[in-house]
Design an enzyme around this catalytic site. Sequence first.
Site, PDB file in Angstrom:
ATOM      1  N   HIS A  61       0.866  -1.176   0.000  1.00 28.92           N
ATOM      2  CA  HIS A  61       0.000   0.000   0.000  1.00 28.92           C
ATOM      3  C   HIS A  61       0.907   1.232   0.000  1.00 28.92           C
ATOM      4  O   HIS A  61       2.135   1.098   0.092  1.00 28.92           O
ATOM      5  CB  HIS A  61      -0.966   0.003   1.196  1.00 28.92           C
ATOM      6  CG  HIS A  61      -0.307   0.039   2.529  1.00 28.92           C
ATOM      7  ND1 HIS A  61       0.454  -1.009   3.029  1.00 28.92           N
ATOM      8  CD2 HIS A  61      -0.272   0.997   3.495  1.00 28.92           C
ATOM      9  CE1 HIS A  61       0.910  -0.694   4.226  1.00 28.92           C
ATOM     10  NE2 HIS A  61       0.489   0.517   4.529  1.00 28.92           N
ATOM     11  N   HIS A  63       1.077   3.988   2.071  1.00 26.41           N
ATOM     12  CA  HIS A  63       1.382   4.781   3.253  1.00 26.41           C
ATOM     13  C   HIS A  63       2.889   5.030   3.303  1.00 26.41           C
ATOM     14  O   HIS A  63       3.691   4.189   2.872  1.00 26.41           O
ATOM     15  CB  HIS A  63       0.917   4.072   4.520  1.00 26.41           C
ATOM     16  CG  HIS A  63      -0.567   4.160   4.726  1.00 26.41           C
ATOM     17  ND1 HIS A  63      -1.243   3.356   5.616  1.00 26.41           N
ATOM     18  CD2 HIS A  63      -1.504   4.959   4.139  1.00 26.41           C
ATOM     19  CE1 HIS A  63      -2.547   3.665   5.581  1.00 26.41           C
ATOM     20  NE2 HIS A  63      -2.711   4.628   4.698  1.00 26.41           N
ATOM     21  N   ASP A  65       5.345   4.953   5.401  1.00 22.28           N
ATOM     22  CA  ASP A  65       6.326   4.050   5.998  1.00 22.28           C
ATOM     23  C   ASP A  65       6.583   2.814   5.155  1.00 22.28           C
ATOM     24  O   ASP A  65       7.433   1.990   5.506  1.00 22.28           O
ATOM     25  CB  ASP A  65       5.897   3.657   7.419  1.00 22.28           C
ATOM     26  CG  ASP A  65       4.533   2.996   7.480  1.00 22.28           C
ATOM     27  OD1 ASP A  65       3.607   3.469   6.807  1.00 22.28           O
ATOM     28  OD2 ASP A  65       4.382   2.007   8.223  1.00 22.28           O
ATOM     29  N   ASP A 210       0.438  -4.388   6.023  1.00 21.96           N
ATOM     30  CA  ASP A 210      -0.427  -3.951   7.121  1.00 21.96           C
ATOM     31  C   ASP A 210      -1.843  -4.471   6.889  1.00 21.96           C
ATOM     32  O   ASP A 210      -2.427  -4.241   5.823  1.00 21.96           O
ATOM     33  CB  ASP A 210      -0.470  -2.427   7.192  1.00 21.96           C
ATOM     34  CG  ASP A 210       0.880  -1.826   7.545  1.00 21.96           C
ATOM     35  OD1 ASP A 210       1.853  -2.592   7.713  1.00 21.96           O
ATOM     36  OD2 ASP A 210       0.965  -0.587   7.636  1.00 21.96           O
ATOM     37  N   HIS A 268       6.341  -5.234  11.653  1.00 19.43           N
ATOM     38  CA  HIS A 268       5.627  -3.964  11.799  1.00 19.43           C
ATOM     39  C   HIS A 268       5.324  -3.695  13.278  1.00 19.43           C
ATOM     40  O   HIS A 268       4.201  -3.362  13.665  1.00 19.43           O
ATOM     41  CB  HIS A 268       4.343  -3.947  10.962  1.00 19.43           C
ATOM     42  CG  HIS A 268       3.877  -2.560  10.614  1.00 19.43           C
ATOM     43  ND1 HIS A 268       2.977  -1.868  11.388  1.00 19.43           N
ATOM     44  CD2 HIS A 268       4.180  -1.740   9.585  1.00 19.43           C
ATOM     45  CE1 HIS A 268       2.738  -0.688  10.837  1.00 19.43           C
ATOM     46  NE2 HIS A 268       3.466  -0.581   9.737  1.00 19.43           N
TER      47      HIS A 268
END
Length: 307
Positions: A61, A63, A65, A210, A268
């Site tokens: 994805h 994001h 990070d 995530d 994570h």
Amino acid sequence: MTLSVTFLGTSGAVPTVERNPSSIYVRREGDAFLFDAGEGTQRQMMRYGTGFDVEAVFLTHVHGDHVLGLPGLVQTWGFHDREAPLDVYTPQGTGDAVRDLITAVGAAPSFRLDVHEVSPGETVLDREAYGIEAFHTEHRTNAVGYALVEDDRTGRFDREHAEELGVPVGPKFSALHAGNPVELEDGTVVEPEQVVGDPRPGRKLVYTGDTRPTDATVAVAEDADLLIHDATFTDDDAERATQTAHSTAGEAGRIAREAGATRLALTHVSSRYGGQLGPLKADAQAEYTGHVTVAHDGLDIDVPYPE
């Protein structure tokens, strides 16, 4: 045939002194891939000696990070006169954002770079002996996980039985193991199934990125040799995990158990835990009796063939 994983970044959204943001380097024999590329990924590649011969990047994805290391890495490849093309895979609807990110502070790369949008259930890379497929995950944005799945291997060759049947040592052994019948000097035909055992499974490596725990992860990770799962929080912080669309270590353990995975790596990890990782491992082990590892930056895991 080597299949190995190097964890370049294992932190949650906020990096720590010990942990970089998310990135995983995977090597399968001569092929090398990155899964996510958080800030500082290129330095981690140098620090842990993975090399830079990556042919594709798979983003779970967009994001920060998980992607902010990509522009610097692309520029470094350019400084090193990279000529090989690069393919970047990203969830449906995020391709333009990735293209904008790569060129945000500089010109387009000097080598061919193609960004491909992918959907759950799609085989995004199809090779002779393995493939990489995307699967559904549940996060706060368009997101997918990825599974590297090898084809079944040829069964074991029973040399002793082949010799008993009169097959001479040499090329006819190879022909039989390759699935071809052979004819002996007396006219007898020996079929491959007489001397070759049942097909043996290849290996399976699954990375969620995530996500909340999902049935799709259980399905794709069935009998996985290594499941790398979001474990941002301990079970004590389950409410926070739900609010932020992440998983707890216990939930990751449950997924591994239901999938029948051989090994589970938790990643994570939220910065709130510092070096106190015991509770994360304990939560996972309360649900799953297989091998559990709380991943750390620089961790190497070799994935062996199933017994």
